[in-house]
Write an enzyme that holds these catalytic residues in place. Structure first.
Site, PDB file in Angstrom:
ATOM      1  N   PHE A 153       0.864  -1.179   0.000  1.00 20.08           N
ATOM      2  CA  PHE A 153       0.000   0.000   0.000  1.00 20.08           C
ATOM      3  C   PHE A 153       0.905   1.235   0.000  1.00 20.08           C
ATOM      4  O   PHE A 153       1.831   1.323   0.812  1.00 20.08           O
ATOM      5  CB  PHE A 153      -0.845  -0.043   1.271  1.00 20.08           C
ATOM      6  CG  PHE A 153      -2.019   0.888   1.287  1.00 20.08           C
ATOM      7  CD1 PHE A 153      -3.284   0.420   0.977  1.00 20.08           C
ATOM      8  CD2 PHE A 153      -1.867   2.216   1.629  1.00 20.08           C
ATOM      9  CE1 PHE A 153      -4.386   1.274   1.013  1.00 20.08           C
ATOM     10  CE2 PHE A 153      -2.953   3.075   1.659  1.00 20.08           C
ATOM     11  CZ  PHE A 153      -4.216   2.608   1.348  1.00 20.08           C
ATOM     12  N   TYR A 194     -10.819   0.542  11.057  1.00 19.20           N
ATOM     13  CA  TYR A 194     -12.033   0.905  10.294  1.00 19.20           C
ATOM     14  C   TYR A 194     -12.332  -0.064   9.160  1.00 19.20           C
ATOM     15  O   TYR A 194     -13.324   0.089   8.468  1.00 19.20           O
ATOM     16  CB  TYR A 194     -11.931   2.342   9.751  1.00 19.20           C
ATOM     17  CG  TYR A 194     -10.692   2.670   8.939  1.00 19.20           C
ATOM     18  CD1 TYR A 194     -10.555   2.240   7.631  1.00 19.20           C
ATOM     19  CD2 TYR A 194      -9.670   3.440   9.488  1.00 19.20           C
ATOM     20  CE1 TYR A 194      -9.415   2.555   6.890  1.00 19.20           C
ATOM     21  CE2 TYR A 194      -8.537   3.764   8.769  1.00 19.20           C
ATOM     22  CZ  TYR A 194      -8.414   3.319   7.463  1.00 19.20           C
ATOM     23  OH  TYR A 194      -7.292   3.631   6.749  1.00 19.20           O
ATOM     24  N   LYS A 195     -11.477  -1.065   8.937  1.00 21.67           N
ATOM     25  CA  LYS A 195     -11.740  -2.042   7.882  1.00 21.67           C
ATOM     26  C   LYS A 195     -12.525  -3.218   8.483  1.00 21.67           C
ATOM     27  O   LYS A 195     -13.669  -3.056   8.849  1.00 21.67           O
ATOM     28  CB  LYS A 195     -10.423  -2.452   7.232  1.00 21.67           C
ATOM     29  CG  LYS A 195      -9.788  -1.262   6.472  1.00 21.67           C
ATOM     30  CD  LYS A 195      -8.420  -1.517   5.917  1.00 21.67           C
ATOM     31  CE  LYS A 195      -7.928  -0.283   5.170  1.00 21.67           C
ATOM     32  NZ  LYS A 195      -6.493  -0.344   4.840  1.00 21.67           N
TER      33      LYS A 195
HETATM   34  C1  LIG Z   1      -5.807   0.892   4.638  1.00 20.22           C
HETATM   35  C2  LIG Z   1      -4.321   0.814   4.755  1.00 20.22           C
HETATM   36  C3  LIG Z   1      -3.587   1.860   5.318  1.00 20.22           C
HETATM   37  C4  LIG Z   1      -4.275   3.125   5.756  1.00 20.22           C
HETATM   38  O1  LIG Z   1      -3.449   3.942   6.502  1.00 20.22           O
HETATM   39  P1  LIG Z   1      -4.041   5.225   7.234  1.00 20.22           P
HETATM   40  O2  LIG Z   1      -2.891   5.865   7.854  1.00 20.22           O
HETATM   41  O3  LIG Z   1      -5.092   4.730   8.194  1.00 20.22           O
HETATM   42  O4  LIG Z   1      -4.698   6.084   6.194  1.00 20.22           O
HETATM   43  C5  LIG Z   1      -2.220   1.700   5.464  1.00 20.22           C
HETATM   44  N1  LIG Z   1      -1.601   0.576   5.036  1.00 20.22           N
HETATM   45  C6  LIG Z   1      -2.280  -0.433   4.474  1.00 20.22           C
HETATM   46  C7  LIG Z   1      -1.551  -1.660   4.040  1.00 20.22           C
HETATM   47  C8  LIG Z   1      -3.652  -0.350   4.310  1.00 20.22           C
HETATM   48  O5  LIG Z   1      -4.316  -1.350   3.738  1.00 20.22           O
END
Ligand SMILES: *Cc1c(COP(=O)(O)O)cnc(C)c1O
Length: 419
Positions: A134, A231-232
């Site tokens: 990500f 939140y997921k």
């Molecule tokens: C959803 C997700 C995030 C989100 O990070 P935030 O700081 O909460 O916006 C980070 N890393 C991965 C691998 C994700 O899937």
């Protein structure tokens, strides 16, 4: 094209037999929607509305500042961490719910770099991760490496097969996302952790698409640090604070540069000079978004009525069914499965590529089947066993087939800011 060997009536029967089926009632799902995006934003637990009212009207409205003590606001990051711990294979004293995944990753990486550098294999400067990670994870690692200077850099690895060799004598810290956000590929946490340690590196796991989705045992794997979203799959609410896991064996040495007053040993001493709190408290930074944080509890409560083994069994059944139905009924269309068929390598989501993936997903959403889209070409469907039914899978595939058969999608559709 072959007919699927399972019928809609079979799916109705499977739902009737499903031990998790009653938990669907714990969520408020809108009528006419099949929600397959719990991997991005979990659905709302019914209890969250009353909890939000309680926090806003009584705790804030009536009790005002006293609520930091009387309503337990101040301890909330640790209390929620204790409730989340069993889902991670962690001790209750090892988890805090705080800040964002990106920020927690920064803290964990900084701590890992320091601990590694103080060990027998010092002098290493490479942070290893996957190019398919990500993006925020890579951005945070690159930001930290640049800030550290002195030759620190990020090495991006292009395939799972190349990972072991990339974790070499230059590698200080490995940072991996356990379940890939696009493909749903699940790493072997125990094996990669062992490999990282044998080569003298520490390892940080991002569990954003794992927590609440797959069984986890961080302590059995002897991982070094972990972070993830609430939140997921944990259904904490939009933008709810993330979590960080620091095992007992690293807590005394856990140090990061975001030394805010909430990580101080005595925040209300208002003392000159920083002194870190003992234990997981040192992973905090500043004041928490209490309203949002409080709602995380409503999602965690629901997990206490089942087990991750039960969640996993249904998750695999749902994703198997989805893959089988799509392949049986949409066989003439240019769909490409990007998710592993092997159970051990699969998370709780399924991705299919289509040359017009964005437009097809927009058409699905317009017809009440909500998944999402990730570049390039990937239609992503998340399966949340707590509220997704087998019949939902059947109906979603029927809508997908209809859209594809009739080419009922608009290739020129405009894109929103969030896909
Ligand atoms: C959803 C997700 C995030 C989100 O990070 P935030 O700081 O909460 O916006 C980070 N890393 C991965 C691998 C994700 O899937």
């Amino acid at each position: 094209m072959s007919e699927p060997s399972i019928t809609r009536a079979d799916c109705v029967l499977r739902d009737a037999d499903d031990p998790l089926a009653p938990l669907r009632e714990r969520f408020d799902l809108p009528a006419g929607v099949i929600y397959l995006d719990g991997n991005s934003l979990g659905a709302r637990p019914r209890a969250a509305l009353a909890r939000a009212q309680e926090v806003v009207a009584r705790e804030w409205g009536q009790d005002l500042i006293r609520s930091w003590n009387t309503a337990g606001w101040f301890d909330l990051p640790k209390r929620l961490g204790q409730r989340l711990a069993p889902l991670l294979g962690a001790q209750p004293s090892e988890v805090a719910v705080t800040d964002t995944t990106s920020l927690n990753l920064f803290k964990a990486l900084a701590a890992a770099v320091r601990i590694q550098a103080e060990g027998p294999q010092s002098g290493r400067r490479v942070l290893v991760t996957e190019r398919s990670n990500f993006p925020t994870d890579i951005y945070m690692a690159e930001g930290l490496a640049e800030w550290l200077g002195r030759g620190y850099r990020v090495r991006l690895v292009d395939s799972v097969e190349e990972l072991p060799a990339a974790i070499d004598q230059e590698c200080a810290v490995v940072m991996l996302t356990h379940v890939n956000y696009r493909t749903g590929y699940q790493h072997d946490m125990a094996a990669l952790t062992r490999h990282a340690h044998r080569s003298g590196a520490l390892i940080v796991w991002d569990l954003a698409h794992s927590a609440g989705a797959v069984p986890l045992d961080l302590n059995a794997a002897q991982a070094d640090f972990a972070v993830g979203c609430t939140y997921k799959y944990l259904n904490g609410g939009p933008g709810s604070p993330a979590f960080i896991w620091v095992p007992q064996r690293h807590q005394a040495r856990f140090a990061h540069p975001l030394t805010g007053w909430w990580s101080h040993a005595r925040p209300f001493a208002m003392a000159h000079g920083f002194a870190p709190a003992d234990g997981i408290g040192r992973a905090l930074c500043g004041t928490q978004p209490v309203v949002s944080l409080a709602l995380v509890e409503c999602g965690l409560e629901i997990f206490e009525e089942t087990s991750m083994d039960a969640v996993r069994a249904k998750s695999l059944a749902l994703t198997d069914l989805f893959i089988d139905l799509v392949e049986a009924t949409c066989a003439g269309h240019p769909l490409g499965l990007v998710t592993p068929r092997e159970h051990a390598r699969r998370g709780s989501q399924v991705g299919f590529t289509h040359p017009h993936g964005y437009a097809v997903m927009a058409a699905l959403i317009a017809r009440g089947v909500i998944g999402d889209y990730r570049e390039p070409e990937i239609m992503r469907f998340g399966f949340t066993p707590l509220y997704t039914r087998f019949v939902d899978v059947w109906d979603a595939v029927a809508v997908l087939k209809d859209i594809l058969d009739r080419e009922d999608y608009d290739v020129a559709a405009e894109r929103g800011a969030v896909t």
